[in-house]
Motif scaffolding. Structure first.
Motif, short mmCIF file in Angstrom:
data_model
loop_
_atom_site.label_atom_id
_atom_site.label_comp_id
_atom_site.label_asym_id
_atom_site.label_seq_id
_atom_site.Cartn_x
_atom_site.Cartn_y
_atom_site.Cartn_z
N SER A 136 0.83 -1.20 0.00
CA SER A 136 0.00 0.00 0.00
C SER A 136 0.87 1.26 0.00
CB SER A 136 -0.92 0.00 1.21
OG SER A 136 -0.18 0.29 2.39
N THR B 203 0.79 3.60 2.16
CA THR B 203 1.26 3.84 3.53
C THR B 203 2.49 2.99 3.84
OG1 THR B 203 -1.00 4.32 4.20
CG2 THR B 203 0.56 3.84 5.95
N GLN B 204 2.46 1.74 3.43
CA GLN B 204 3.61 0.87 3.66
C GLN B 204 4.84 1.37 2.89
OE1 GLN B 204 1.79 -2.75 2.34
NE2 GLN B 204 1.35 -3.45 4.43
#
Length: 71
Positions: free
Chosen positions: A2, A4-5
């Motif tokens: 993702s 965010t990751q």
């Protein structure tokens, strides 16, 4: 992975390499939208369509320096 990751991984790498951390995802979204809208309105003026909003106010101030903004 993702977004965010990916951001966390980039921040981790930057910290270990002693570099500044990258900006958070979405931190500049509104600025991008504002610039896109201004560009669209500018292109409308070039195509002889009337300007609206901020672009019209800016053009009005530029063409008539004695005129004051009303916002």
């Amino acid at each position: 992975m993702s977004i965010t990751q990916q951001h966390l991984l980039d921040a981790y790498r930057a910290q270990h390499l002693g570099e500044p951390a990258p900006p958070a995802p979405g931190a500049q979204d509104w600025q991008v939208v504002r610039e896109w809208r201004d560009r669209r309105e500018f292109r409308a003026v070039l195509a002889d369509r009337p300007a609206h909003g901020r672009l019209r106010q800016s053009l009005g101030r530029w063409l008539d320096p004695g005129r004051r903004a009303t916002s």
